[in-house]
Design a protein around this motif. Structure first.
Motif, PDB file in Angstrom:
ATOM      1  N   HIS A 144       0.806  -1.220   0.000  1.00 30.92           N
ATOM      2  CA  HIS A 144       0.000   0.000   0.000  1.00 30.92           C
ATOM      3  C   HIS A 144       0.838   1.269   0.000  1.00 30.92           C
ATOM      4  N   LEU A 145       2.007   1.212   0.651  1.00 34.33           N
ATOM      5  CA  LEU A 145       2.785   2.428   0.878  1.00 34.33           C
ATOM      6  C   LEU A 145       3.120   3.190  -0.405  1.00 34.33           C
ATOM      7  N   PRO A 146       3.590   2.557  -1.482  1.00 37.16           N
ATOM      8  CA  PRO A 146       3.925   3.343  -2.674  1.00 37.16           C
ATOM      9  C   PRO A 146       2.731   4.097  -3.250  1.00 37.16           C
ATOM     10  N   VAL A 147       1.547   3.501  -3.171  1.00 36.93           N
ATOM     11  CA  VAL A 147       0.358   4.147  -3.726  1.00 36.93           C
ATOM     12  C   VAL A 147      -0.057   5.330  -2.857  1.00 36.93           C
ATOM     13  N   THR A 148      -0.044   5.147  -1.553  1.00 42.72           N
ATOM     14  CA  THR A 148      -0.392   6.238  -0.645  1.00 42.72           C
ATOM     15  C   THR A 148       0.575   7.407  -0.802  1.00 42.72           C
ATOM     16  N   LEU A 149       1.865   7.119  -0.923  1.00 42.21           N
ATOM     17  CA  LEU A 149       2.843   8.184  -1.127  1.00 42.21           C
ATOM     18  C   LEU A 149       2.666   8.843  -2.491  1.00 42.21           C
ATOM     19  N   ALA A 150       2.286   8.060  -3.502  1.00 40.26           N
ATOM     20  CA  ALA A 150       2.049   8.632  -4.832  1.00 40.26           C
ATOM     21  C   ALA A 150       0.884   9.612  -4.808  1.00 40.26           C
ATOM     22  N   VAL A 151      -0.129   9.313  -4.020  1.00 37.11           N
ATOM     23  CA  VAL A 151      -1.257  10.236  -3.879  1.00 37.11           C
ATOM     24  C   VAL A 151      -0.776  11.555  -3.279  1.00 37.11           C
ATOM     25  N   ALA A 152       0.071  11.480  -2.269  1.00 37.60           N
ATOM     26  CA  ALA A 152       0.617  12.707  -1.670  1.00 37.60           C
ATOM     27  C   ALA A 152       1.427  13.498  -2.691  1.00 37.60           C
ATOM     28  N   VAL A 153       2.242  12.807  -3.476  1.00 33.90           N
ATOM     29  CA  VAL A 153       3.059  13.481  -4.483  1.00 33.90           C
ATOM     30  C   VAL A 153       2.180  14.161  -5.532  1.00 33.90           C
ATOM     31  N   LEU A 154       1.156  13.467  -6.016  1.00 39.22           N
ATOM     32  CA  LEU A 154       0.238  14.061  -6.999  1.00 39.22           C
ATOM     33  C   LEU A 154      -0.441  15.303  -6.435  1.00 39.22           C
ATOM     34  N   ASN A 155      -0.848  15.210  -5.185  1.00 40.21           N
ATOM     35  CA  ASN A 155      -1.517  16.350  -4.555  1.00 40.21           C
ATOM     36  C   ASN A 155      -0.589  17.549  -4.411  1.00 40.21           C
ATOM     37  N   LEU A 156       0.610  17.322  -3.927  1.00 43.04           N
ATOM     38  CA  LEU A 156       1.507  18.424  -3.580  1.00 43.04           C
ATOM     39  C   LEU A 156       2.218  19.024  -4.788  1.00 43.04           C
TER      40      LEU A 156
END
Length: 336
Positions: free
Chosen positions: A283-295
């Motif tokens: 799960h971690l890479p996807v959750t971090l990718a969401v943060a990156v897309l947002n920021l």
């Protein structure tokens, strides 16, 4: 009177309450048991989102009493958020039929819109649109869809928490840049309440949010976005852009499933983020990718719109195009 001390206090309360709720869930065997439509593999306590609800709602009267939050907005958030959280809590502990949940969701949306005064005029490609009663209807469907899609998107560790924090921080930054510093405290308060919970929910999660938390976050973010539109019309576009990861994935998935004739109210694992988590094996890479897309993508576009650099509708289309590509790339809505 300074109120900034409230933010770390809320984070601490949320952190403590989530730990207490985890112990309660373990003692009462309130566990999310993996099945064929789950994205997790081990039984995990659920219902931790109640900590977000309690810590945020408790702060609202204080924010209103010192004048940094209008009382109608306070009542909109307190009434609709509390109601949706109770409905979700009952559903977490048993089962409420989909039609009754949907009715409850529209009741909550109606309460919020009654206090907010509906939907303000929209500026689309430079034209002001005063929608009147149609605006109430559109806003009600918007709030109900947002709270449901938030529930749909809360399927892997940390994703719903990270999304809420990023959206709220972006919304608060827009207020600060527009000289509305007091208004920034409401989204900041929600962000820190979620941050306390995220300590326990970050991959690998030790407790899940549950319907009480995810539905509450959906309606709370919706109300905050409509409040922002009353402050400055372009801010509604900004919030829709900030929410883009969840809106695009959930809406594209729903559209594909409707075309196929699936029962859309049944649980499934066909969102883009779910396919991505299986592809990466965690799960971690996807959750971090969401943060990156947002920021690094959605926030700059939202700031561009908020500061008047581009029309809101144009900015929204620009922001969503890569997200639609990602939804298609990760098979959103396709049958497994």
């Amino acid at each position: 009177m300074t109120i900034w001390w409230l933010l770390p206090a809320m984070a601490g309360v949320s952190l403590f309450l989530t730990g207490a709720l985890r112990r309660y869930a373990l003692a009462r065997s309130l566990m999310d048991i993996p099945n064929g439509r789950s994205s997790h593999s081990i039984p995990t306590p659920r219902g931790g989102g109640v900590a977000i609800v309690l810590s945020f709602l408790a702060a609202l009267p204080l924010l209103a009493s010192i004048g940094v939050l209008a009382w109608p907005v306070m009542w909109a958030l307190l009434g609709a958020g509390g109601w949706i959280a109770v409905v979700g809590f009952l559903d977490d502990h048993g089962h409420i039929a989909a039609r009754w949940r949907l009715l409850a969701h529209f009741i909550g949306a109606g309460w919020a819109l009654g206090w907010l005064g509906g939907l303000p005029s929209l500026v689309i490609f430079g034209f002001d649109l005063e929608l009147g009663w149609l605006g109430y209807a559109l806003a009600a469907f918007y709030l109900v869809w947002l709270l449901n899609l938030y529930n749909f998107m809360d399927g892997i560790d940390g994703i719903a928490s990270v999304e809420a924090i990023c959206v709220c921080l972006g919304g608060a930054l827009l207020y600060l840049l527009l000289g509305e510093g007091a208004a920034a405290l409401a989204p900041l308060s929600l962000a820190v309440a979620v941050a306390g919970f995220l300590f326990w929910n970050f991959p690998p999660a030790r407790i899940f949010m549950g319907d009480a938390g995810s539905g509450f976050l959906g309606i709370a973010l919706g109300v905050l976005s409509l409040q922002a539109a009353w402050v400055a019309p372009q801010l509604l576009w900004c919030w829709l852009i900030l929410l883009g990861v969840f809106i695009v994935d959930a809406t594209w998935t729903l559209f594909r499933r409707l075309l196929r004739g699936d029962k859309v109210y049944e649980a499934h694992r066909s969102h883009a983020y779910q396919y991505a988590s299986r592809q990466f094996g965690k799960h971690l890479p996807v959750t971090l990718a969401v943060a990156v897309l947002n920021l690094f993508w959605l926030l700059p576009v939202a700031l561009w719109v908020g500061l008047g650099g581009v029309d809101g509708a144009v900015g929204l289309l620009l922001a969503y195009l890569p997200l639609v590509w990602l939804a298609i790339r990760f098979k959103a809505g396709e049958r497994e």
